[in-house]
Design a protein around this motif. Sequence first.
Motif, PDB file in Angstrom:
ATOM      1  N   UNK A 301      38.385  15.976 -47.539  1.00 63.38           N
ATOM      2  CA  UNK A 301      38.804  16.138 -46.161  1.00 63.38           C
ATOM      3  C   UNK A 301      39.098  17.566 -45.735  1.00 63.38           C
ATOM      4  N   UNK A 302      38.949  17.796 -44.458  1.00 64.79           N
ATOM      5  CA  UNK A 302      39.304  19.019 -43.764  1.00 64.79           C
ATOM      6  C   UNK A 302      39.557  18.649 -42.312  1.00 64.79           C
ATOM      7  N   UNK A 303      39.798  19.633 -41.443  1.00 63.99           N
ATOM      8  CA  UNK A 303      40.215  19.304 -40.084  1.00 63.99           C
ATOM      9  C   UNK A 303      39.496  20.166 -39.059  1.00 63.99           C
ATOM     10  N   UNK A 304      39.363  19.607 -37.860  1.00 61.11           N
ATOM     11  CA  UNK A 304      39.058  20.394 -36.669  1.00 61.11           C
ATOM     12  C   UNK A 304      40.384  20.677 -35.971  1.00 61.11           C
ATOM     13  N   UNK A 305      40.641  21.947 -35.680  1.00 59.47           N
ATOM     14  CA  UNK A 305      41.837  22.341 -34.933  1.00 59.47           C
ATOM     15  C   UNK A 305      41.482  22.266 -33.454  1.00 59.47           C
ATOM     16  N   UNK A 306      41.975  21.232 -32.759  1.00 66.41           N
ATOM     17  CA  UNK A 306      41.625  21.008 -31.356  1.00 66.41           C
ATOM     18  C   UNK A 306      42.469  21.893 -30.448  1.00 66.41           C
ATOM     19  N   UNK A 307      41.806  22.702 -29.640  1.00 67.23           N
ATOM     20  CA  UNK A 307      42.495  23.618 -28.746  1.00 67.23           C
ATOM     21  C   UNK A 307      43.061  22.884 -27.530  1.00 67.23           C
ATOM     22  N   UNK A 308      44.158  23.404 -26.994  1.00 68.61           N
ATOM     23  CA  UNK A 308      44.763  22.822 -25.797  1.00 68.61           C
ATOM     24  C   UNK A 308      45.633  23.865 -25.119  1.00 68.61           C
ATOM     25  N   UNK A 309      45.964  23.595 -23.859  1.00 68.57           N
ATOM     26  CA  UNK A 309      46.821  24.524 -23.109  1.00 68.57           C
ATOM     27  C   UNK A 309      47.495  23.779 -21.968  1.00 68.57           C
ATOM     28  N   UNK A 310      48.811  23.897 -21.879  1.00 75.26           N
ATOM     29  CA  UNK A 310      49.569  23.324 -20.765  1.00 75.26           C
ATOM     30  C   UNK A 310      49.741  24.386 -19.679  1.00 75.26           C
ATOM     31  N   UNK A 311      49.662  23.965 -18.405  1.00 75.32           N
ATOM     32  CA  UNK A 311      49.864  24.896 -17.301  1.00 75.32           C
ATOM     33  C   UNK A 311      50.420  24.142 -16.097  1.00 75.32           C
ATOM     34  N   UNK A 312      50.813  24.888 -15.074  1.00 73.34           N
ATOM     35  CA  UNK A 312      51.376  24.283 -13.874  1.00 73.34           C
ATOM     36  C   UNK A 312      50.631  24.774 -12.648  1.00 73.34           C
ATOM     37  N   UNK A 313      50.468  23.895 -11.670  1.00 74.32           N
ATOM     38  CA  UNK A 313      49.798  24.283 -10.425  1.00 74.32           C
ATOM     39  C   UNK A 313      50.796  24.611  -9.319  1.00 74.32           C
ATOM     40  N   UNK A 314      52.078  24.494  -9.627  1.00 71.67           N
ATOM     41  CA  UNK A 314      53.114  24.837  -8.656  1.00 71.67           C
ATOM     42  C   UNK A 314      54.167  25.703  -9.336  1.00 71.67           C
ATOM     43  N   UNK A 315      54.777  26.588  -8.559  1.00 72.51           N
ATOM     44  CA  UNK A 315      55.782  27.496  -9.105  1.00 72.51           C
ATOM     45  C   UNK A 315      57.177  26.993  -8.733  1.00 72.51           C
ATOM     46  N   UNK A 316      57.565  25.852  -9.330  1.00 79.17           N
ATOM     47  CA  UNK A 316      58.855  25.271  -8.991  1.00 79.17           C
ATOM     48  C   UNK A 316      59.836  25.297 -10.154  1.00 79.17           C
ATOM     49  N   UNK A 317      59.416  25.894 -11.276  1.00 73.71           N
ATOM     50  CA  UNK A 317      60.296  25.996 -12.427  1.00 73.71           C
ATOM     51  C   UNK A 317      60.558  24.682 -13.136  1.00 73.71           C
ATOM     52  N   UNK A 318      59.776  23.657 -12.810  1.00 74.35           N
ATOM     53  CA  UNK A 318      60.002  22.333 -13.390  1.00 74.35           C
ATOM     54  C   UNK A 318      59.168  22.085 -14.639  1.00 74.35           C
ATOM     55  N   UNK A 319      58.405  23.064 -15.075  1.00 73.66           N
ATOM     56  CA  UNK A 319      57.598  22.873 -16.269  1.00 73.66           C
ATOM     57  C   UNK A 319      56.142  22.601 -15.961  1.00 73.66           C
ATOM     58  N   UNK A 320      55.341  22.323 -16.981  1.00 73.26           N
ATOM     59  CA  UNK A 320      53.893  22.145 -16.802  1.00 73.26           C
ATOM     60  C   UNK A 320      53.550  20.861 -16.056  1.00 73.26           C
ATOM     61  N   UNK A 321      52.435  20.911 -15.352  1.00 74.82           N
ATOM     62  CA  UNK A 321      51.949  19.734 -14.636  1.00 74.82           C
ATOM     63  C   UNK A 321      50.600  19.247 -15.147  1.00 74.82           C
ATOM     64  N   UNK A 322      49.885  20.114 -15.883  1.00 70.50           N
ATOM     65  CA  UNK A 322      48.544  19.774 -16.342  1.00 70.50           C
ATOM     66  C   UNK A 322      48.351  20.182 -17.800  1.00 70.50           C
ATOM     67  N   UNK A 323      47.423  19.511 -18.452  1.00 71.10           N
ATOM     68  CA  UNK A 323      47.125  19.821 -19.847  1.00 71.10           C
ATOM     69  C   UNK A 323      45.619  19.830 -20.050  1.00 71.10           C
TER      70      UNK A 323
END
Length: 372
Positions: A301-323
């Motif tokens: 066995x071995x692995x694929x390291x799956x890339x990802x990134x969280x981001x937000x479409x609004x600047x309300x300080x409430x955290x990410x909205x999209x992944x």
Amino acid sequence: MADNKEYTIHSLNGYIELIKNEKLVDYYFRGENKKYNSISSSLLRRDTNKLLKNGYDFYEKIINNYYSEIATNVSDFERKNFIAFSQHHGLATNLIDITTSPLVALFFACDGSDDLLSKDSGYIYLFNINNTIDISKEIVDNFMPVGNCYNFLEKFITNIDTEKLFKKIFKNTLSNFSFYQYRDSLIEECSKLNNTLAREVLIFFNEYMKTCENMINMEANDIDICNKNLMDIIQMHGVKVTTDWKEESVLVLIYLSLLKEFLITLCSPYIAEECNVRLPLMPNLIYKTPYKFDRIRNQEGLFIYQLFLAYSIVDDGEGPTNLLRQNISPDVTIKVENQKEILSELDFIGINRKFVYGDYDNIAYYINNKYF
């Protein structure tokens, strides 16, 4: 890049003949006993809202919390390979299990309850080794707990070991596989963003491509001057350039500049809510852990390291909205029919649950099924 070839097999012999006749040897394999919507890690197949409610650093929280619970029982070697260790013990990670063994992949495509196997076919997904990049050392060097980041894309954005991590990933891209398809995918996603420096890099990228078409007729001195100017502009966009970069890697450097500006812009609240942005096409990153517990050794066995990134479409300080999640696409797909019979054939040559897993519980499961 994916060839999108598809085959169907009905027996162990047919599978071996297919691999032999089609020369499917320079591949990694993954077996699944039913059809899923996508190939995904255990972490990133989970509900987006549940992940994002824990903030941008949800992955760091998962890994670090697990480590804090078991740290006193973890050896230094296990700590250095902690993401693989966590995956082995059932923690949700962004690693996707694959194998170098076509027979082990076939076992996983056939193993399951009678009810499951009667409703669906199995599938084996093949990934061309030449379309992957081994980042094992980078993971071991950079992702030990307790850490503040286990995400390659976040490190790239924040300039944490950017050159060390991404230089290897993309330095040989032009010679190893089709760089231009990665470039075109990135350009497509950049074109969806508004108010972005990425657009400036994109304009420069297009101008450079036109220049390259004319460089054939340039004198050697003019080419040297052109490349020096390009390097200066690239460094202005935050990509470090060292003396061992070859001139033919200029396109890769520009690509990294564009990728960085795209990701930084995406993580700023300046894109339209209706904008359907995806993670650009990226090479599959391979993690070959030296942490060889019995299961991964038997499964090759071995692995694929799956890339990802969280981001937000609004600047309300409430955290990410999209992944954004990296789309993991196979180069070849093999549909497996007659799974129960193939499982018996595999057992005859020693590929079974007892061998593949090797732990006491699965050996007991195998014995029970054999006698009852």
